[in-house]
Design a protein around this motif. Structure first.
Motif, PDB file in Angstrom:
ATOM      1  N   TYR A 164     -26.144  46.012  17.263  1.00 13.95           N
ATOM      2  CA  TYR A 164     -26.113  44.559  17.299  1.00 13.95           C
ATOM      3  C   TYR A 164     -26.365  44.016  15.893  1.00 13.95           C
ATOM      4  O   TYR A 164     -27.501  43.699  15.542  1.00 13.95           O
ATOM      5  N   PRO A 165     -25.349  43.888  15.069  1.00 14.25           N
ATOM      6  CA  PRO A 165     -25.548  43.406  13.697  1.00 14.25           C
ATOM      7  C   PRO A 165     -25.851  41.912  13.658  1.00 14.25           C
ATOM      8  O   PRO A 165     -25.548  41.172  14.591  1.00 14.25           O
ATOM      9  N   TRP A 166     -26.457  41.476  12.558  1.00 16.99           N
ATOM     10  CA  TRP A 166     -26.754  40.064  12.365  1.00 16.99           C
ATOM     11  C   TRP A 166     -25.480  39.258  12.118  1.00 16.99           C
ATOM     12  O   TRP A 166     -24.562  39.709  11.431  1.00 16.99           O
ATOM     13  N   LYS A 167     -25.447  38.067  12.683  1.00 19.86           N
ATOM     14  CA  LYS A 167     -24.432  37.071  12.356  1.00 19.86           C
ATOM     15  C   LYS A 167     -25.086  36.120  11.358  1.00 19.86           C
ATOM     16  O   LYS A 167     -26.061  35.431  11.700  1.00 19.86           O
ATOM     17  N   LEU A 168     -24.583  36.073  10.148  1.00 19.63           N
ATOM     18  CA  LEU A 168     -25.269  35.380   9.061  1.00 19.63           C
ATOM     19  C   LEU A 168     -24.716  33.987   8.807  1.00 19.63           C
ATOM     20  O   LEU A 168     -23.517  33.735   8.956  1.00 19.63           O
ATOM     21  N   ASP A 169     -25.614  33.081   8.420  1.00 15.46           N
ATOM     22  CA  ASP A 169     -25.263  31.740   7.975  1.00 15.46           C
ATOM     23  C   ASP A 169     -24.444  30.983   9.020  1.00 15.46           C
ATOM     24  O   ASP A 169     -23.364  30.477   8.756  1.00 15.46           O
ATOM     25  N   ILE A 170     -25.001  30.920  10.241  1.00 14.12           N
ATOM     26  CA  ILE A 170     -24.325  30.260  11.363  1.00 14.12           C
ATOM     27  C   ILE A 170     -24.933  28.867  11.581  1.00 14.12           C
ATOM     28  O   ILE A 170     -26.155  28.713  11.643  1.00 14.12           O
ATOM     29  N   VAL A 171     -24.076  27.876  11.716  1.00 11.79           N
ATOM     30  CA  VAL A 171     -24.546  26.521  12.005  1.00 11.79           C
ATOM     31  C   VAL A 171     -25.017  26.451  13.453  1.00 11.79           C
ATOM     32  O   VAL A 171     -24.299  26.844  14.379  1.00 11.79           O
ATOM     33  N   ALA A 172     -26.244  25.953  13.645  1.00 14.84           N
ATOM     34  CA  ALA A 172     -26.817  25.820  14.984  1.00 14.84           C
ATOM     35  C   ALA A 172     -27.011  24.351  15.321  1.00 14.84           C
ATOM     36  O   ALA A 172     -27.547  23.583  14.516  1.00 14.84           O
ATOM     37  N   THR A 173     -26.567  23.961  16.495  1.00 16.88           N
ATOM     38  CA  THR A 173     -26.785  22.602  16.980  1.00 16.88           C
ATOM     39  C   THR A 173     -27.712  22.643  18.190  1.00 16.88           C
ATOM     40  O   THR A 173     -27.833  23.668  18.865  1.00 16.88           O
ATOM     41  N   VAL A 174     -28.367  21.529  18.462  1.00 18.45           N
ATOM     42  CA  VAL A 174     -29.355  21.461  19.541  1.00 18.45           C
ATOM     43  C   VAL A 174     -28.707  20.903  20.802  1.00 18.45           C
ATOM     44  O   VAL A 174     -27.966  19.912  20.754  1.00 18.45           O
ATOM     45  N   PHE A 175     -28.962  21.545  21.923  1.00 22.70           N
ATOM     46  CA  PHE A 175     -28.535  21.022  23.226  1.00 22.70           C
ATOM     47  C   PHE A 175     -29.694  21.220  24.196  1.00 22.70           C
ATOM     48  O   PHE A 175     -30.674  21.881  23.879  1.00 22.70           O
ATOM     49  N   TRP A 176     -29.600  20.647  25.387  1.00 24.85           N
ATOM     50  CA  TRP A 176     -30.722  20.733  26.305  1.00 24.85           C
ATOM     51  C   TRP A 176     -30.258  20.564  27.744  1.00 24.85           C
ATOM     52  O   TRP A 176     -29.222  19.961  28.016  1.00 24.85           O
ATOM     53  N   VAL A 177     -31.051  21.106  28.650  1.00 24.94           N
ATOM     54  CA  VAL A 177     -30.775  20.974  30.083  1.00 24.94           C
ATOM     55  C   VAL A 177     -30.865  19.503  30.472  1.00 24.94           C
ATOM     56  O   VAL A 177     -31.852  18.824  30.170  1.00 24.94           O
ATOM     57  N   GLY A 178     -29.810  18.991  31.102  1.00 27.84           N
ATOM     58  CA  GLY A 178     -29.785  17.597  31.528  1.00 27.84           C
ATOM     59  C   GLY A 178     -29.164  16.667  30.519  1.00 27.84           C
ATOM     60  O   GLY A 178     -29.148  15.447  30.736  1.00 27.84           O
ATOM     61  N   ILE A 230     -36.234  24.053  12.630  1.00 34.51           N
ATOM     62  CA  ILE A 230     -34.880  23.841  12.150  1.00 34.51           C
ATOM     63  C   ILE A 230     -34.336  22.529  12.702  1.00 34.51           C
ATOM     64  O   ILE A 230     -34.681  22.127  13.821  1.00 34.51           O
ATOM     65  N   SER A 231     -33.512  21.867  11.940  1.00 33.17           N
ATOM     66  CA  SER A 231     -32.880  20.635  12.414  1.00 33.17           C
ATOM     67  C   SER A 231     -31.483  20.950  12.940  1.00 33.17           C
ATOM     68  O   SER A 231     -30.923  22.005  12.643  1.00 33.17           O
ATOM     69  N   SER A 232     -30.934  20.039  13.728  1.00 33.58           N
ATOM     70  CA  SER A 232     -29.584  20.244  14.236  1.00 33.58           C
ATOM     71  C   SER A 232     -28.604  20.340  13.078  1.00 33.58           C
ATOM     72  O   SER A 232     -28.717  19.613  12.081  1.00 33.58           O
ATOM     73  N   SER A 233     -27.677  21.264  13.164  1.00 35.53           N
ATOM     74  CA  SER A 233     -26.699  21.598  12.125  1.00 35.53           C
ATOM     75  C   SER A 233     -27.312  22.387  10.978  1.00 35.53           C
ATOM     76  O   SER A 233     -26.682  22.560   9.928  1.00 35.53           O
ATOM     77  N   GLY A 234     -28.536  22.890  11.191  1.00 33.14           N
ATOM     78  CA  GLY A 234     -29.120  23.803  10.218  1.00 33.14           C
ATOM     79  C   GLY A 234     -28.445  25.161  10.308  1.00 33.14           C
ATOM     80  O   GLY A 234     -27.818  25.506  11.316  1.00 33.14           O
ATOM     81  N   ARG A 235     -28.581  25.951   9.272  1.00 36.88           N
ATOM     82  CA  ARG A 235     -27.945  27.267   9.229  1.00 36.88           C
ATOM     83  C   ARG A 235     -28.984  28.363   9.447  1.00 36.88           C
ATOM     84  O   ARG A 235     -30.061  28.330   8.858  1.00 36.88           O
ATOM     85  N   CYS A 236     -28.629  29.320  10.293  1.00 33.14           N
ATOM     86  CA  CYS A 236     -29.548  30.396  10.641  1.00 33.14           C
ATOM     87  C   CYS A 236     -28.770  31.696  10.800  1.00 33.14           C
ATOM     88  O   CYS A 236     -27.541  31.732  10.671  1.00 33.14           O
TER      89      CYS A 236
END
Length: 328
Positions: free
Chosen positions: A96-110, A259-265
């Protein structure tokens, strides 16, 4: 003979009392370490080790003056454990290699649909009653969340550390996508029937700066659900919306990482045996660790009950056999 006959019932009674006292203590002793050990799969990754250099035999002894030790650093809140190297997944894990420099956005149940995100999150790709099964609205407002990374007002019935990735292995309730068995590494081990996902609940590690958070895969997105070249391969995300986001994270993951939404991880899949202690192991009917703790607690209670019953039978059998001859 009279001495022996009077001592034996006292021994049995003492054993019975000791076992009874264990009910309140032993039944609750279920550790997270025991849960992880019970869930370990065959094979494990090894961490690096260092070799200490020995001094030359001719080196004279070094005398140092005692130095006062500085006070230990203050610990953060108990719900946010200190980061250390042991919490970091092994960087050389080839499966399971790392996926690098991926933009992450926030979502939630409901989450309600919007112009930029038309898909509501009261249901997920694999759960038509997701919000109900979760226990309520997972409010992303930081002012409406508690220190243990859960929303105020209710305790989630599922793990609040969840994510979405842009691939769905099933077409409908009766069939899988044709490539699913080929691209998903654990497909054969988890396949039950056609149309039942083998992805839901899979653990991943998310790294941001010097912190690593662990979460379970509970939905599909952002925006696309067929990007297996990225999720299981070496390609970049095919999605072009929201700066090319390739990962949706829950408010709990956001808050733990800072991390903020659209941050890279960075992120990668992990086996259950790799998930260290942390707030992600505390809640949820879908949580492997919570389930294992319940199993161990029930097993321990059963063992104590069986032992008590055995002691009662021993006591009753002793008095039945020796009661009439106690005066001889």
């Amino acid at each position: 003979m009279l001495v022996n006959r009077s001592i034996k019932p006292l021994i049995v009674a003492a054993s019975l009392a000791t076992a009874v006292s264990a009910i309140g203590q032993g039944a609750s002793k279920v550790t997270a370490t025991g849960a992880a050990a019970a869930l370990k799969k065959g094979g494990s990754t090894s961490s690096g080790s260092s070799t200490a250099k020995s001094k030359p035999a001719s080196s004279p002894p070094v005398v140092t003056k005692p130095v006062s030790q500085p006070p230990p650093p203050r610990n953060p809140a108990p719900t946010v454990p200190n980061f250390n190297a042991n919490a970091m997944p092994h960087l050389g894990y080839a499966r399971y290699p790392w996926k690098l420099d991926i933009v992450a956005t926030v979502f939630w149940v409901g989450e309600e649909p919007t112009e930029n995100n038309p898909t509501p999150n009261d249901k997920s790709s694999w759960d038509t009653q997701w919000m109900q099964n979760y226990g309520g609205y997972d409010d992303p407002d930081p002012n409406k969340r508690k220190d243990n990374f859960t929303p105020m007002g209710f305790t989630p019935k599922q793990n609040p550390f969840y994510v979405a990735l842009p691939y769905n292995d099933v077409i409908d309730y009766d069939s899988h996508k044709p490539e699913a068995s080929r691209v998903i590494p654990w497909f054969k081990q988890r396949f039950v029937r056609s149309g039942k996902t083998v992805l839901k609940g899979q653990w991943i590690a998310i790294r941001y700066g010097n912190r690593v958070c662990y979460a379970q895969w509970e939905d599909c997105g952002p925006f696309v659900t067929d990007d297996h070249e990225y999720v299981f391969g070496n390609s970049r995300p095919k999605n072009t919306s929201n700066r090319g986001a390739g990962l949706d994270i829950s408010p709990a993951v956001r808050d733990y990482l800072g991390i903020s939404s659209s941050g890279r991880c960075d992120w990668r899949f992990v086996d259950v045996s790799e998930v260290p202690a942390g707030p992600w192991r505390s809640l949820g009917s879908n949580n492997h660790f919570v389930t294992q703790q319940k199993i161990e607690k029930a097993r321990e209670h059963t063992e104590i009950s069986n032992r008590l019953e055995e002691l009662r039978r021993m006591r009753d059998a002793y008095f039945q056999q020796g009661g009439n001859g106690a005066g001889r």
